[in-house]
Write a protein that holds these residues in place. Structure first.
Motif, PDB file in Angstrom:
ATOM      1  N   THR A 167     -15.960  -8.132  -1.322  1.00 55.09           N
ATOM      2  CA  THR A 167     -15.151  -8.141  -0.276  1.00 55.09           C
ATOM      3  C   THR A 167     -15.672  -9.235   0.767  1.00 55.09           C
ATOM      4  O   THR A 167     -16.865  -9.098   1.247  1.00 55.09           O
ATOM      5  CB  THR A 167     -15.112  -6.673   0.472  1.00 55.09           C
ATOM      6  N   VAL A 168     -14.695 -10.155   1.217  1.00 54.82           N
ATOM      7  CA  VAL A 168     -14.910 -11.175   2.276  1.00 54.82           C
ATOM      8  C   VAL A 168     -14.114 -10.938   3.259  1.00 54.82           C
ATOM      9  O   VAL A 168     -12.815 -10.467   3.160  1.00 54.82           O
ATOM     10  CB  VAL A 168     -14.859 -12.607   1.767  1.00 54.82           C
ATOM     11  N   ILE A 169     -14.527 -11.216   4.572  1.00 51.21           N
ATOM     12  CA  ILE A 169     -13.511 -11.153   5.775  1.00 51.21           C
ATOM     13  C   ILE A 169     -13.419 -12.310   6.377  1.00 51.21           C
ATOM     14  O   ILE A 169     -14.292 -13.382   6.473  1.00 51.21           O
ATOM     15  CB  ILE A 169     -13.939 -10.247   6.719  1.00 51.21           C
ATOM     16  N   CYS A 170     -12.017 -12.737   6.886  1.00 49.91           N
ATOM     17  CA  CYS A 170     -11.976 -13.795   7.628  1.00 49.91           C
ATOM     18  C   CYS A 170     -12.421 -13.744   9.057  1.00 49.91           C
ATOM     19  O   CYS A 170     -11.573 -13.026   9.793  1.00 49.91           O
ATOM     20  CB  CYS A 170     -10.398 -14.470   7.674  1.00 49.91           C
ATOM     21  N   LEU A 171     -13.407 -14.393   9.560  1.00 52.10           N
ATOM     22  CA  LEU A 171     -13.894 -14.443  10.822  1.00 52.10           C
ATOM     23  C   LEU A 171     -14.108 -15.729  11.470  1.00 52.10           C
ATOM     24  O   LEU A 171     -14.181 -16.564  10.912  1.00 52.10           O
ATOM     25  CB  LEU A 171     -15.379 -13.768  10.710  1.00 52.10           C
ATOM     26  N   HIS A 172     -14.020 -15.575  12.805  1.00 54.88           N
ATOM     27  CA  HIS A 172     -14.209 -16.845  13.560  1.00 54.88           C
ATOM     28  C   HIS A 172     -15.787 -17.018  13.823  1.00 54.88           C
ATOM     29  O   HIS A 172     -16.460 -16.285  14.252  1.00 54.88           O
ATOM     30  CB  HIS A 172     -13.370 -16.466  14.878  1.00 54.88           C
ATOM     31  N   SER A 173     -16.175 -18.386  13.823  1.00 52.02           N
ATOM     32  CA  SER A 173     -17.425 -18.824  14.164  1.00 52.02           C
ATOM     33  C   SER A 173     -17.326 -20.121  14.810  1.00 52.02           C
ATOM     34  O   SER A 173     -16.131 -20.495  15.247  1.00 52.02           O
ATOM     35  CB  SER A 173     -18.116 -18.766  12.832  1.00 52.02           C
ATOM     36  N   GLY A 174     -18.555 -20.637  15.056  1.00 52.16           N
ATOM     37  CA  GLY A 174     -18.505 -21.874  15.715  1.00 52.16           C
ATOM     38  C   GLY A 174     -17.657 -23.116  15.036  1.00 52.16           C
ATOM     39  O   GLY A 174     -17.068 -23.994  15.674  1.00 52.16           O
ATOM     40  N   ASN A 175     -17.903 -22.827  13.927  1.00 54.25           N
ATOM     41  CA  ASN A 175     -17.082 -23.542  12.933  1.00 54.25           C
ATOM     42  C   ASN A 175     -15.568 -23.646  12.767  1.00 54.25           C
ATOM     43  O   ASN A 175     -15.051 -24.155  11.809  1.00 54.25           O
ATOM     44  CB  ASN A 175     -17.591 -24.073  11.510  1.00 54.25           C
ATOM     45  N   GLY A 176     -15.029 -22.785  13.448  1.00 51.88           N
ATOM     46  CA  GLY A 176     -13.449 -22.284  13.154  1.00 51.88           C
ATOM     47  C   GLY A 176     -13.561 -20.785  12.507  1.00 51.88           C
ATOM     48  O   GLY A 176     -14.323 -20.092  12.628  1.00 51.88           O
ATOM     49  N   TYR A 177     -12.402 -20.765  11.583  1.00 50.56           N
ATOM     50  CA  TYR A 177     -12.329 -19.671  10.973  1.00 50.56           C
ATOM     51  C   TYR A 177     -12.725 -19.853   9.516  1.00 50.56           C
ATOM     52  O   TYR A 177     -12.348 -20.742   8.693  1.00 50.56           O
ATOM     53  CB  TYR A 177     -10.805 -19.172  11.064  1.00 50.56           C
ATOM     54  N   ARG A 178     -13.653 -18.967   8.927  1.00 47.58           N
ATOM     55  CA  ARG A 178     -14.082 -18.993   7.538  1.00 47.58           C
ATOM     56  C   ARG A 178     -14.100 -17.869   6.908  1.00 47.58           C
ATOM     57  O   ARG A 178     -14.271 -16.644   7.836  1.00 47.58           O
ATOM     58  CB  ARG A 178     -15.496 -19.919   7.548  1.00 47.58           C
ATOM     59  N   TRP A 179     -14.111 -17.528   5.674  1.00 47.16           N
ATOM     60  CA  TRP A 179     -14.355 -16.293   4.787  1.00 47.16           C
ATOM     61  C   TRP A 179     -15.939 -16.175   4.911  1.00 47.16           C
ATOM     62  O   TRP A 179     -16.600 -17.087   4.456  1.00 47.16           O
ATOM     63  CB  TRP A 179     -13.758 -16.595   3.419  1.00 47.16           C
ATOM     64  N   ALA A 180     -16.171 -15.048   5.290  1.00 45.93           N
ATOM     65  CA  ALA A 180     -17.706 -14.639   5.331  1.00 45.93           C
ATOM     66  C   ALA A 180     -17.740 -13.429   4.549  1.00 45.93           C
ATOM     67  O   ALA A 180     -17.058 -12.297   4.398  1.00 45.93           O
ATOM     68  CB  ALA A 180     -18.047 -14.181   6.978  1.00 45.93           C
ATOM     69  N   GLY A 181     -18.848 -13.247   3.976  1.00 44.52           N
ATOM     70  CA  GLY A 181     -19.116 -11.941   3.132  1.00 44.52           C
ATOM     71  C   GLY A 181     -20.417 -12.253   2.182  1.00 44.52           C
ATOM     72  O   GLY A 181     -20.873 -13.256   2.375  1.00 44.52           O
ATOM     73  N   PRO A 182     -20.732 -11.200   1.251  1.00 44.74           N
ATOM     74  CA  PRO A 182     -19.724 -10.125   1.001  1.00 44.74           C
ATOM     75  C   PRO A 182     -20.133  -8.993   1.968  1.00 44.74           C
ATOM     76  O   PRO A 182     -21.363  -8.781   2.572  1.00 44.74           O
ATOM     77  CB  PRO A 182     -20.017  -9.713  -0.363  1.00 44.74           C
ATOM     78  N   TYR A 183     -19.168  -8.104   2.249  1.00 38.52           N
ATOM     79  CA  TYR A 183     -19.387  -6.952   3.242  1.00 38.52           C
ATOM     80  C   TYR A 183     -18.770  -5.552   2.553  1.00 38.52           C
ATOM     81  O   TYR A 183     -17.972  -5.760   1.481  1.00 38.52           O
ATOM     82  CB  TYR A 183     -18.770  -6.917   4.489  1.00 38.52           C
ATOM     83  N   THR A 184     -19.380  -4.600   2.913  1.00 35.85           N
ATOM     84  CA  THR A 184     -19.063  -3.301   2.487  1.00 35.85           C
ATOM     85  C   THR A 184     -18.375  -2.424   3.424  1.00 35.85           C
ATOM     86  O   THR A 184     -18.667  -2.291   4.653  1.00 35.85           O
ATOM     87  CB  THR A 184     -20.358  -2.293   1.890  1.00 35.85           C
ATOM     88  N   LEU A 185     -16.951  -2.109   3.114  1.00 41.24           N
ATOM     89  CA  LEU A 185     -16.170  -1.262   4.002  1.00 41.24           C
ATOM     90  C   LEU A 185     -15.715  -0.310   3.370  1.00 41.24           C
ATOM     91  O   LEU A 185     -15.597  -0.075   2.003  1.00 41.24           O
ATOM     92  CB  LEU A 185     -14.835  -2.269   4.119  1.00 41.24           C
TER      93      LEU A 185
END
Length: 233
Positions: free
Chosen positions: A172-190
């Motif tokens: 599972t990945v999440i679309c998160l905001h970072s200093g470089n804009g919006y990127r898919w980050a992960g993996p995460y457990t939800l």
């Protein structure tokens, strides 16, 4: 000589008497004259001086008695006199009838329905409408849409912020905001249990969850309470 004079005087006296006193009517002539005068007087008495029907019709028309004015006005035409008065009475009756009909029509249009029905002698019936209890409808649970395919580290759009994606390896990945804009980050457990943003959560125990429409939630402290909030960073 003297007797002759007397006879001549008597003859002249008789002649003067005939000239002075006219010859009187005979008995038949007197009866005929009386009969003619009686006939003339009786004919004058039989002819009415006025038309009583016309008088009644005109009085009724002036008093707005429309039926009486029209009926007696029509009866007045059978008499030799008063026809002009009868015509006026009938015309007035017709005009008054038209005026009364118009007034009643206007008043009937302005009256409420219950008043107009009571005026005609009918009884207004009030009906109470019963509203049936609403039938509960069963809404079928909506199946959440499959998470979009995403690659961790690639760019995503601001509209996809907090959206849950799935990598090719099933993580599972999440679309998160970072200093470089919006990127898919992960993996995460939800957690697989769906929650709503703003509902309470347990700090330290609940870490990540998801909404019913496929967005990621994180348990955050706000003052003395901890609630689920969209995971945007």
């Amino acid at each position: 000589m003297r007797g002759r004079q007397y006879r001549e005087a008597d003859e002249w006296a008789d002649d003067d008497a005939d000239e002075r006193w006219p010859i009187t009517e005979s008995e038949d002539e007197r009866w005929e004259s009386a009969r003619r005068r009686a006939a003339v007087l009786s004919g004058a008495a039989e002819r009415p001086v006025v038309n009583p029907y016309a008088i009644v019709a005109l009085a009724a028309a002036l008093l707005f008695l429309v039926p009486v004015a029209i009926v007696f006005g029509l009866l007045a035409f059978s008499h030799p006199k008063g026809k002009a008065m009868a015509v006026v009475s009938v015309l007035l009756g017709i005009v008054e009838a038209a005026v009364l009909a118009g007034v009643l029509t206007i008043m009937g249009a302005k009256l409420p329905h219950d008043l107009s029905s009571n005026a005609t002698g009918t009884v207004a019936v009030t009906t109470t409408a019963t509203t049936a209890a609403p039938v509960p409808t069963t809404v079928a649970p909506t199946t959440p849409a499959a998470p979009p395919e995403a690659v961790a580290g690639t760019a995503c759009t601001p509209a996809q912020s907090a959206l849950i994606g799935q990598a090719s390896d099933g993580t599972t990945v999440i679309c998160l905001h970072s200093g470089n804009g919006y990127r898919w980050a992960g993996p995460y457990t939800l957690s697989t249990t769906a929650h709503d943003a703003g509902t309470p959560c347990t700090a330290g125990t609940d870490k990540g969850a998801r909404t019913a429409d496929g967005h990621a939630l994180v348990c955050e402290r706000s003052g003395s309470a901890t609630t689920w909030a969209l995971w945007v960073e």
